[in-house]
Design a protein around this motif. Sequence first.
Motif, short mmCIF file in Angstrom:
data_model
loop_
_atom_site.label_atom_id
_atom_site.label_comp_id
_atom_site.label_asym_id
_atom_site.label_seq_id
_atom_site.Cartn_x
_atom_site.Cartn_y
_atom_site.Cartn_z
N ASN A 82 26.85 -24.00 40.35
CA ASN A 82 26.58 -23.31 41.63
C ASN A 82 27.03 -24.06 42.88
OD1 ASN A 82 25.29 -20.82 40.78
ND2 ASN A 82 23.75 -22.19 39.88
N ASN A 83 27.51 -25.28 42.72
CA ASN A 83 28.03 -26.04 43.87
C ASN A 83 26.97 -26.21 44.97
OD1 ASN A 83 30.01 -27.49 45.28
ND2 ASN A 83 30.86 -25.66 46.22
N PHE A 84 25.72 -26.43 44.56
CA PHE A 84 24.65 -26.63 45.54
C PHE A 84 24.92 -27.82 46.44
CE2 PHE A 84 21.89 -24.54 42.17
CZ PHE A 84 21.85 -23.31 42.81
N GLU A 85 25.63 -28.81 45.91
CA GLU A 85 25.94 -30.01 46.69
C GLU A 85 26.98 -29.73 47.77
OE1 GLU A 85 26.14 -29.63 43.42
OE2 GLU A 85 24.63 -30.96 42.57
N MET A 86 27.69 -28.61 47.65
CA MET A 86 28.73 -28.19 48.60
C MET A 86 29.85 -29.23 48.73
SD MET A 86 27.80 -25.16 49.34
CE MET A 86 28.97 -24.80 50.60
N LYS A 90 34.06 -23.96 48.99
CA LYS A 90 33.09 -22.86 48.93
C LYS A 90 33.74 -21.64 48.29
CE LYS A 90 29.84 -20.27 51.71
NZ LYS A 90 29.30 -20.03 53.04
N SER A 93 29.72 -16.90 43.82
CA SER A 93 28.90 -17.21 42.65
C SER A 93 29.69 -16.93 41.38
CB SER A 93 27.63 -16.37 42.69
OG SER A 93 26.85 -16.63 41.55
N GLU A 98 30.75 -25.54 34.42
CA GLU A 98 30.64 -26.96 34.14
C GLU A 98 30.63 -27.24 32.64
OE1 GLU A 98 26.71 -28.97 34.25
OE2 GLU A 98 26.14 -27.23 35.47
N TYR A 129 27.59 -35.21 39.85
CA TYR A 129 27.85 -34.36 41.01
C TYR A 129 27.72 -35.06 42.37
CZ TYR A 129 26.64 -31.16 37.20
OH TYR A 129 26.55 -30.55 35.99
#
Length: 137
Positions: A82-86, A90, A93, A98, A129
């Motif tokens: 989800n690339n929460f760490e950005m 960008k 979804s 991974e 990450y």
Amino acid sequence: MDHLVSILSTPRTRIISITLIVLLSGVISLVGCALVPSGSTNGETSYRTIRYSDLPTEAKTTLHLIDIRGPFPFPQDGSVFNNFEMLLPKKGSGYYHEYTVITPGSSDRGPRRIVIGANGESYYTDDHYASFRLIVR
């Protein structure tokens, strides 16, 4: 204001003040550099790279399994990242997935992963990450 001028009038306090100003401006510069990603003018962020030949053997094995679509050693492999760490570009979804890179000596999945984008771009992380390197094949 006169009180401030009188405090700064001694050589010792002037040296201390100048030293503090220099140190603070250095800290501000470092923090600013850490917060602003390097990138090109088209909005894409640039990443450190790693050549395929420089990847650990286990990462090459994971890439091979991705290329042939498995089988993978862990049920989580292939799940949406989800690339929460950005830290990656960008995207919508489901764009990133991974995969575990086996870490010798680890009793669990360990910190190493490969993240694949829907357009085929591949990223390697060896610190779970905290950072990514674009894989150059």
